[in-house]
Design an enzyme around this catalytic site. Structure first.
Site, PDB file in Angstrom:
ATOM      1  N   LYS A  38      10.167  -4.891   2.154  1.00 43.28           N
ATOM      2  CA  LYS A  38       9.017  -3.976   2.638  1.00 43.28           C
ATOM      3  C   LYS A  38       7.711  -4.513   2.440  1.00 43.28           C
ATOM      4  O   LYS A  38       6.757  -3.895   2.976  1.00 43.28           O
ATOM      5  CB  LYS A  38       9.322  -2.780   1.596  1.00 43.28           C
ATOM      6  N   ARG A 133       8.629   6.275 -13.543  1.00 42.72           N
ATOM      7  CA  ARG A 133       8.521   6.758 -11.925  1.00 42.72           C
ATOM      8  C   ARG A 133      10.082   7.400 -11.517  1.00 42.72           C
ATOM      9  O   ARG A 133      10.375   8.385 -12.281  1.00 42.72           O
ATOM     10  CB  ARG A 133       8.500   5.410 -10.897  1.00 42.72           C
TER      11      ARG A 133
HETATM   12  C1  LIG Z   1       9.845  -2.379  -4.048  1.00 42.50           C
HETATM   13  C2  LIG Z   1      10.840  -2.399  -4.885  1.00 42.50           C
HETATM   14  C3  LIG Z   1      11.593  -3.553  -5.588  1.00 42.50           C
HETATM   15  C4  LIG Z   1      11.122  -5.009  -5.156  1.00 42.50           C
HETATM   16  O1  LIG Z   1       9.823  -5.210  -5.900  1.00 42.50           O
HETATM   17  P1  LIG Z   1       9.166  -6.365  -6.076  1.00 42.50           P
HETATM   18  O2  LIG Z   1       8.216  -6.379  -7.222  1.00 42.50           O
HETATM   19  O3  LIG Z   1       8.562  -6.786  -4.812  1.00 42.50           O
HETATM   20  O4  LIG Z   1      10.351  -7.436  -6.285  1.00 42.50           O
HETATM   21  C5  LIG Z   1      12.781  -3.215  -6.365  1.00 42.50           C
HETATM   22  N1  LIG Z   1      13.143  -2.151  -6.575  1.00 42.50           N
HETATM   23  C6  LIG Z   1      12.544  -1.014  -6.162  1.00 42.50           C
HETATM   24  C7  LIG Z   1      13.079   0.479  -6.505  1.00 42.50           C
HETATM   25  C8  LIG Z   1      11.311  -1.004  -5.263  1.00 42.50           C
HETATM   26  O5  LIG Z   1      10.920   0.021  -5.042  1.00 42.50           O
END
Ligand SMILES: *Cc1c(COP(=O)(O)O)cnc(C)c1O
Length: 365
Positions: A38, A133
Protein backbone atom coordinates in the site's frame (compact mmCIF):
# COMPACT_ATOMS: atom_id res chain seq x y z
CA UNK A 1 2.08 16.73 -21.69
CA UNK A 2 4.74 14.34 -20.57
CA UNK A 3 7.12 15.68 -17.92
CA UNK A 4 10.66 14.38 -17.59
CA UNK A 5 10.97 15.50 -13.95
CA UNK A 6 10.26 14.88 -11.19
CA UNK A 7 10.83 11.22 -11.87
CA UNK A 8 10.82 8.20 -9.63
CA UNK A 9 13.34 5.43 -10.34
CA UNK A 10 12.55 2.06 -8.80
CA UNK A 11 15.30 -0.51 -8.30
CA UNK A 12 13.58 -3.87 -8.64
CA UNK A 13 16.73 -5.90 -7.76
CA UNK A 14 17.08 -3.94 -4.50
CA UNK A 15 13.43 -4.51 -3.63
CA UNK A 16 13.77 -8.23 -4.37
CA UNK A 17 16.89 -8.38 -2.22
CA UNK A 18 15.31 -6.45 0.68
CA UNK A 19 12.42 -8.88 0.60
CA UNK A 20 14.74 -11.88 0.45
CA UNK A 21 16.83 -10.64 3.39
CA UNK A 22 13.74 -10.14 5.55
CA UNK A 23 11.96 -13.33 4.43
CA UNK A 24 15.07 -15.41 5.10
CA UNK A 25 15.49 -14.06 8.64
CA UNK A 26 11.78 -14.47 9.38
CA UNK A 27 11.88 -18.05 8.11
CA UNK A 28 14.38 -18.96 10.82
CA UNK A 29 11.67 -18.17 13.37
CA UNK A 30 8.92 -19.90 11.45
CA UNK A 31 7.46 -16.55 10.42
CA UNK A 32 6.01 -16.04 6.94
CA UNK A 33 5.91 -12.59 5.40
CA UNK A 34 2.97 -10.79 3.85
CA UNK A 35 4.53 -8.14 1.58
CA UNK A 36 2.61 -4.91 2.07
CA UNK A 37 2.29 -2.83 -1.11
CA UNK A 38 0.00 0.00 0.00
CA UNK A 39 2.96 2.38 0.54
CA UNK A 40 3.65 2.51 -3.21
CA UNK A 41 0.08 2.38 -4.49
CA UNK A 42 0.66 -1.31 -5.22
CA UNK A 43 2.86 -0.74 -8.28
CA UNK A 44 2.67 -4.09 -10.05
CA UNK A 45 6.44 -4.48 -10.68
CA UNK A 46 7.08 -3.82 -6.98
CA UNK A 47 4.48 -6.40 -6.00
CA UNK A 48 6.15 -8.92 -8.33
CA UNK A 49 9.56 -8.12 -6.84
CA UNK A 50 8.21 -8.88 -3.35
CA UNK A 51 6.81 -12.20 -4.53
CA UNK A 52 10.09 -13.06 -6.26
CA UNK A 53 11.88 -12.19 -3.02
CA UNK A 54 9.79 -14.75 -1.17
CA UNK A 55 6.77 -12.90 0.22
CA UNK A 56 4.05 -15.50 0.77
CA UNK A 57 1.18 -13.09 0.13
CA UNK A 58 0.51 -9.43 -0.65
CA UNK A 59 -1.24 -6.99 1.66
CA UNK A 60 -2.95 -3.64 1.23
CA UNK A 61 -5.55 -1.52 3.01
CA UNK A 62 -7.30 -0.69 -0.23
CA UNK A 63 -9.34 -3.06 -2.35
CA UNK A 64 -8.84 -0.94 -5.49
CA UNK A 65 -5.16 -1.87 -5.32
CA UNK A 66 -5.97 -5.59 -5.44
CA UNK A 67 -8.25 -4.95 -8.38
CA UNK A 68 -5.45 -3.12 -10.20
CA UNK A 69 -2.90 -5.82 -9.35
CA UNK A 70 -5.20 -8.50 -10.65
CA UNK A 71 -5.80 -6.52 -13.85
CA UNK A 72 -2.01 -6.36 -14.21
CA UNK A 73 -1.82 -10.14 -13.98
CA UNK A 74 -0.27 -10.34 -10.50
CA UNK A 75 -1.53 -13.48 -8.84
CA UNK A 76 -0.89 -14.14 -5.16
CA UNK A 77 -2.97 -14.55 -2.04
CA UNK A 78 -4.25 -11.04 -1.21
CA UNK A 79 -4.80 -9.90 2.39
CA UNK A 80 -6.90 -6.84 3.20
CA UNK A 81 -5.19 -5.04 6.07
CA UNK A 82 -7.72 -2.38 6.97
CA UNK A 83 -10.71 -3.81 8.77
CA UNK A 84 -13.37 -4.13 6.06
CA UNK A 85 -16.02 -1.43 5.74
CA UNK A 86 -19.52 -2.98 5.72
CA UNK A 87 -20.18 -1.23 2.40
CA UNK A 88 -17.25 -3.05 0.79
CA UNK A 89 -18.04 -6.52 2.15
CA UNK A 90 -19.13 -7.81 -1.23
CA UNK A 91 -15.94 -6.56 -2.89
CA UNK A 92 -13.89 -8.07 -0.07
CA UNK A 93 -15.17 -11.55 -0.93
CA UNK A 94 -14.34 -10.99 -4.60
CA UNK A 95 -10.99 -9.21 -4.47
CA UNK A 96 -9.09 -10.79 -1.61
CA UNK A 97 -8.59 -14.15 0.02
CA UNK A 98 -8.05 -13.03 3.59
CA UNK A 99 -9.02 -9.96 5.59
CA UNK A 100 -8.39 -8.56 9.05
CA UNK A 101 -11.63 -8.23 11.03
CA UNK A 102 -12.85 -6.79 14.32
CA UNK A 103 -16.66 -6.51 14.08
CA UNK A 104 -19.16 -9.36 14.41
CA UNK A 105 -21.72 -7.62 12.18
CA UNK A 106 -19.22 -7.38 9.34
CA UNK A 107 -18.30 -11.05 9.77
CA UNK A 108 -21.98 -11.95 9.60
CA UNK A 109 -22.34 -9.91 6.44
CA UNK A 110 -19.36 -11.72 4.89
CA UNK A 111 -21.01 -15.04 5.76
CA UNK A 112 -24.26 -14.05 4.05
CA UNK A 113 -22.47 -12.90 0.91
CA UNK A 114 -20.19 -15.95 0.77
CA UNK A 115 -23.13 -18.32 1.37
CA UNK A 116 -25.06 -16.70 -1.46
CA UNK A 117 -22.08 -16.96 -3.81
CA UNK A 118 -20.88 -20.36 -2.69
CA UNK A 119 -17.45 -19.00 -1.70
CA UNK A 120 -15.34 -19.03 1.39
CA UNK A 121 -13.31 -16.19 2.84
CA UNK A 122 -10.56 -16.35 5.49
CA UNK A 123 -10.29 -13.94 8.39
CA UNK A 124 -7.70 -12.91 10.94
CA UNK A 125 -9.39 -11.51 14.04
CA UNK A 126 -7.58 -8.49 15.45
CA UNK A 127 -6.72 -7.93 19.09
CA UNK A 128 -5.91 -4.47 20.44
CA UNK A 129 -2.97 -4.83 22.80
CA UNK A 130 -2.63 -1.15 23.56
CA UNK A 131 -1.98 0.72 20.31
CA UNK A 132 -5.67 1.76 20.29
CA UNK A 133 -6.45 1.50 16.61
CA UNK A 134 -8.35 -1.59 15.37
CA UNK A 135 -9.11 -4.78 17.25
CA UNK A 136 -10.99 -6.20 20.22
CA UNK A 137 -10.07 -4.56 23.51
CA UNK A 138 -11.95 -7.13 25.62
CA UNK A 139 -10.12 -10.43 25.24
CA UNK A 140 -13.16 -12.48 26.37
CA UNK A 141 -15.11 -10.88 23.55
CA UNK A 142 -12.39 -11.79 21.01
CA UNK A 143 -12.41 -15.42 22.15
CA UNK A 144 -16.21 -15.50 21.97
CA UNK A 145 -16.29 -14.01 18.45
CA UNK A 146 -13.63 -16.48 17.23
CA UNK A 147 -15.72 -19.32 18.62
CA UNK A 148 -18.82 -18.02 16.86
CA UNK A 149 -16.95 -17.67 13.55
CA UNK A 150 -15.73 -21.24 13.95
CA UNK A 151 -19.13 -22.72 14.79
CA UNK A 152 -21.73 -20.47 13.19
CA UNK A 153 -20.16 -19.11 9.98
CA UNK A 154 -19.48 -22.06 7.67
CA UNK A 155 -18.30 -19.83 4.79
CA UNK A 156 -15.96 -17.69 6.90
CA UNK A 157 -12.80 -19.48 7.86
CA UNK A 158 -11.05 -18.51 11.10
CA UNK A 159 -7.44 -18.38 9.96
CA UNK A 160 -6.06 -16.89 13.15
CA UNK A 161 -5.60 -13.78 15.22
CA UNK A 162 -3.35 -10.77 14.89
CA UNK A 163 -2.25 -7.49 16.37
CA UNK A 164 -1.10 -4.12 15.12
CA UNK A 165 1.32 -2.02 17.16
CA UNK A 166 3.51 1.02 16.65
CA UNK A 167 0.96 2.92 14.57
CA UNK A 168 -1.64 5.31 15.96
CA UNK A 169 -0.65 4.76 19.59
CA UNK A 170 3.09 4.40 18.84
CA UNK A 171 3.28 1.42 21.24
CA UNK A 172 6.48 -0.57 20.78
CA UNK A 173 6.11 -4.25 19.89
CA UNK A 174 7.97 -6.06 22.65
CA UNK A 175 8.50 -9.67 23.65
CA UNK A 176 5.79 -9.13 26.32
CA UNK A 177 3.26 -7.93 23.74
CA UNK A 178 4.04 -10.95 21.52
CA UNK A 179 3.63 -13.25 24.51
CA UNK A 180 0.28 -11.58 25.30
CA UNK A 181 -0.82 -12.33 21.73
CA UNK A 182 0.37 -15.94 22.02
CA UNK A 183 -1.50 -16.40 25.31
CA UNK A 184 -4.63 -15.07 23.67
CA UNK A 185 -4.12 -17.41 20.71
CA UNK A 186 -3.84 -20.37 23.11
CA UNK A 187 -7.18 -19.33 24.68
CA UNK A 188 -8.81 -19.21 21.23
CA UNK A 189 -7.29 -22.56 20.32
CA UNK A 190 -8.63 -24.25 23.42
CA UNK A 191 -12.07 -22.69 22.78
CA UNK A 192 -12.26 -23.89 19.17
CA UNK A 193 -10.43 -27.15 19.85
CA UNK A 194 -7.78 -26.85 17.15
CA UNK A 195 -4.59 -24.98 16.32
CA UNK A 196 -4.76 -21.61 14.63
CA UNK A 197 -2.89 -21.38 11.34
CA UNK A 198 -1.90 -17.74 11.68
CA UNK A 199 -0.71 -15.72 14.65
CA UNK A 200 0.17 -12.38 13.11
CA UNK A 201 2.56 -10.31 15.21
CA UNK A 202 2.41 -6.99 13.40
CA UNK A 203 4.20 -4.86 10.82
CA UNK A 204 7.65 -3.39 10.22
CA UNK A 205 7.78 -2.20 13.82
CA UNK A 206 7.69 -5.85 14.99
CA UNK A 207 10.61 -6.83 12.74
CA UNK A 208 13.31 -5.75 15.25
CA UNK A 209 12.33 -8.83 17.30
CA UNK A 210 13.34 -11.00 14.34
CA UNK A 211 16.46 -8.97 13.71
CA UNK A 212 17.67 -9.20 17.30
CA UNK A 213 16.58 -12.80 17.75
CA UNK A 214 13.93 -12.34 20.45
CA UNK A 215 10.72 -13.11 18.56
CA UNK A 216 8.87 -15.69 20.68
CA UNK A 217 8.21 -19.03 18.99
CA UNK A 218 4.62 -19.32 17.88
CA UNK A 219 4.27 -15.94 16.19
CA UNK A 220 4.25 -17.14 12.59
CA UNK A 221 3.24 -14.19 10.42
CA UNK A 222 4.28 -10.56 9.91
CA UNK A 223 2.89 -7.99 7.50
CA UNK A 224 5.82 -5.94 6.25
CA UNK A 225 5.73 -2.89 3.99
CA UNK A 226 8.08 -0.04 4.87
CA UNK A 227 11.06 -2.19 5.78
CA UNK A 228 11.01 -3.86 2.36
CA UNK A 229 10.13 -0.75 0.38
CA UNK A 230 12.49 1.74 2.03
CA UNK A 231 14.33 0.07 4.90
CA UNK A 232 14.56 3.50 6.49
CA UNK A 233 12.37 3.69 9.60
CA UNK A 234 14.24 1.06 11.61
CA UNK A 235 17.72 2.05 10.40
CA UNK A 236 17.33 5.82 10.74
CA UNK A 237 14.42 6.55 13.11
CA UNK A 238 15.04 3.55 15.40
CA UNK A 239 18.83 3.89 15.06
CA UNK A 240 19.32 0.16 14.39
CA UNK A 241 22.84 0.20 13.00
CA UNK A 242 23.45 -3.41 12.03
CA UNK A 243 20.48 -3.65 9.68
CA UNK A 244 22.57 -2.43 6.74
CA UNK A 245 21.69 -5.60 4.86
CA UNK A 246 18.61 -3.61 3.78
CA UNK A 247 18.95 -1.04 0.98
CA UNK A 248 17.49 2.41 1.59
CA UNK A 249 18.06 3.61 -1.99
CA UNK A 250 15.36 1.40 -3.49
CA UNK A 251 13.44 4.42 -4.82
CA UNK A 252 15.14 7.54 -6.21
CA UNK A 253 13.29 10.81 -6.67
CA UNK A 254 14.96 13.06 -9.22
CA UNK A 255 14.03 16.75 -9.48
CA UNK A 256 15.27 19.55 -11.72
CA UNK A 257 16.98 22.76 -10.62
CA UNK A 258 15.24 25.91 -11.93
CA UNK A 259 17.22 28.63 -10.14
CA UNK A 260 20.60 28.87 -8.39
CA UNK A 261 21.45 32.03 -6.44
CA UNK A 262 23.38 33.31 -3.49
CA UNK A 263 20.96 34.69 -0.92
CA UNK A 264 20.68 35.35 2.82
CA UNK A 265 19.52 32.42 4.97
CA UNK A 266 17.26 34.55 7.14
CA UNK A 267 14.09 35.99 5.54
CA UNK A 268 14.18 39.78 5.21
CA UNK A 269 11.17 41.74 6.51
CA UNK A 270 8.46 41.23 9.08
CA UNK A 271 7.77 37.47 9.46
CA UNK A 272 4.18 36.20 9.61
CA UNK A 273 3.18 32.70 8.35
CA UNK A 274 4.22 30.49 5.43
CA UNK A 275 2.05 29.15 2.58
CA UNK A 276 0.67 26.42 4.86
CA UNK A 277 -0.19 28.64 7.83
CA UNK A 278 2.88 27.60 9.76
CA UNK A 279 5.54 29.67 11.49
CA UNK A 280 8.79 27.94 10.58
CA UNK A 281 11.87 28.59 12.67
CA UNK A 282 14.69 30.20 10.67
CA UNK A 283 18.35 30.27 11.63
CA UNK A 284 20.60 33.02 10.36
CA UNK A 285 23.58 31.24 8.82
CA UNK A 286 24.66 34.20 6.73
CA UNK A 287 24.83 34.18 2.94
CA UNK A 288 24.28 30.76 1.35
CA UNK A 289 24.26 29.16 -2.08
CA UNK A 290 20.71 28.01 -2.76
CA UNK A 291 19.04 25.97 -5.49
CA UNK A 292 15.35 26.04 -6.30
CA UNK A 293 13.73 22.79 -7.48
CA UNK A 294 10.67 22.23 -9.66
CA UNK A 295 9.25 20.00 -6.93
CA UNK A 296 6.90 20.67 -4.05
CA UNK A 297 4.45 19.34 -1.52
CA UNK A 298 1.93 18.74 -4.31
CA UNK A 299 4.33 16.11 -5.65
CA UNK A 300 5.96 14.59 -2.60
CA UNK A 301 3.99 15.61 0.50
CA UNK A 302 6.24 16.51 3.42
CA UNK A 303 9.25 17.55 1.32
CA UNK A 304 11.40 18.06 4.44
CA UNK A 305 11.45 14.29 5.00
CA UNK A 306 13.22 13.64 1.67
CA UNK A 307 16.80 12.43 2.09
CA UNK A 308 19.25 14.12 -0.32
CA UNK A 309 21.69 11.56 -1.76
CA UNK A 310 24.39 14.21 -1.73
CA UNK A 311 25.18 14.57 1.96
CA UNK A 312 26.18 18.21 1.47
CA UNK A 313 22.71 19.20 0.24
CA UNK A 314 20.12 20.37 2.77
CA UNK A 315 16.42 21.03 2.38
CA UNK A 316 15.76 24.59 3.54
CA UNK A 317 12.05 24.98 2.84
CA UNK A 318 9.21 24.12 0.50
CA UNK A 319 5.79 25.17 -0.76
CA UNK A 320 3.27 23.41 -3.03
CA UNK A 321 5.42 23.54 -6.15
CA UNK A 322 8.88 24.63 -5.00
CA UNK A 323 11.61 23.25 -2.83
CA UNK A 324 14.56 25.39 -1.69
CA UNK A 325 17.87 23.62 -1.15
CA UNK A 326 20.96 24.89 0.61
CA UNK A 327 23.74 23.68 -1.68
CA UNK A 328 26.60 25.66 -0.13
CA UNK A 329 28.35 22.42 0.80
CA UNK A 330 27.20 20.17 -2.04
CA UNK A 331 29.77 17.74 -3.40
CA UNK A 332 29.48 19.13 -6.94
CA UNK A 333 28.64 22.56 -8.24
CA UNK A 334 24.91 22.61 -8.92
CA UNK A 335 23.67 24.56 -11.93
CA UNK A 336 20.31 25.41 -13.46
CA UNK A 337 19.07 22.40 -15.44
CA UNK A 338 20.97 19.93 -13.25
CA UNK A 339 19.04 17.31 -11.34
CA UNK A 340 19.18 16.38 -7.68
CA UNK A 341 18.45 12.90 -6.30
CA UNK A 342 16.69 11.93 -3.07
CA UNK A 343 15.85 8.82 -1.11
CA UNK A 344 12.35 8.79 0.32
CA UNK A 345 10.49 8.51 3.55
CA UNK A 346 7.23 6.54 3.63
CA UNK A 347 5.02 9.63 3.29
CA UNK A 348 6.92 10.79 0.22
CA UNK A 349 6.55 7.39 -1.43
CA UNK A 350 2.83 7.41 -0.65
CA UNK A 351 2.32 10.82 -2.30
CA UNK A 352 4.58 10.27 -5.29
CA UNK A 353 2.98 6.98 -6.29
CA UNK A 354 -0.61 8.15 -5.75
CA UNK A 355 -0.13 10.74 -8.45
CA UNK A 356 -0.19 9.79 -12.08
CA UNK A 357 1.96 12.64 -13.39
CA UNK A 358 5.26 11.40 -11.97
CA UNK A 359 7.32 9.50 -14.50
CA UNK A 360 8.24 6.11 -13.06
CA UNK A 361 11.31 4.30 -14.35
CA UNK A 362 11.95 0.65 -13.43
CA UNK A 363 15.55 -0.46 -13.17
CA UNK A 364 16.41 -4.11 -13.61
CA UNK A 365 20.14 -3.91 -12.84
C1 LIG B 1 0.06 -0.82 6.79
C2 LIG B 1 -0.12 -2.00 7.62
C3 LIG B 1 0.93 -2.92 7.75
C4 LIG B 1 2.30 -2.69 7.15
O1 LIG B 1 2.95 -1.64 7.82
P1 LIG B 1 4.48 -1.30 7.57
O2 LIG B 1 4.82 -0.41 8.71
O3 LIG B 1 4.56 -0.63 6.25
O4 LIG B 1 5.24 -2.56 7.59
C5 LIG B 1 0.70 -4.06 8.50
N1 LIG B 1 -0.48 -4.28 9.09
C6 LIG B 1 -1.51 -3.41 9.00
C7 LIG B 1 -2.81 -3.72 9.69
C8 LIG B 1 -1.37 -2.25 8.26
O5 LIG B 1 -2.39 -1.39 8.18
Amino acid sequence: MERLYPSLTVSLPKLRENTRQIVERCRRYGVSVCGVVKGCNALAPVARAMLQGGAASLGSSRLEQFEALRADGVSAPFTLLRVAAPSEAEAVTELCDTSLQSEWDTLLRLEEICARKGRTHSVIIMADLGDLREGFWEQDELVEVCLRVENKLPHVRLLGIGVNLGCVGSVQPTVEKMNDLLALARRVESAVGRKLEVISGGATSSYPLIHNGTMPRGINHLRIGENILLGKDLQIDWHIEDMDYLAMDTFTLTAEVIEVKTKPSYPQGQLCIDAFGRKPHYVDEGIRRRALLALGRADAGEVESLLPRDGGVRIWGASSDHCVLDVTHSAREIRVGDTVDFSLSYGNLLYLTEKNDIRIVYEEE
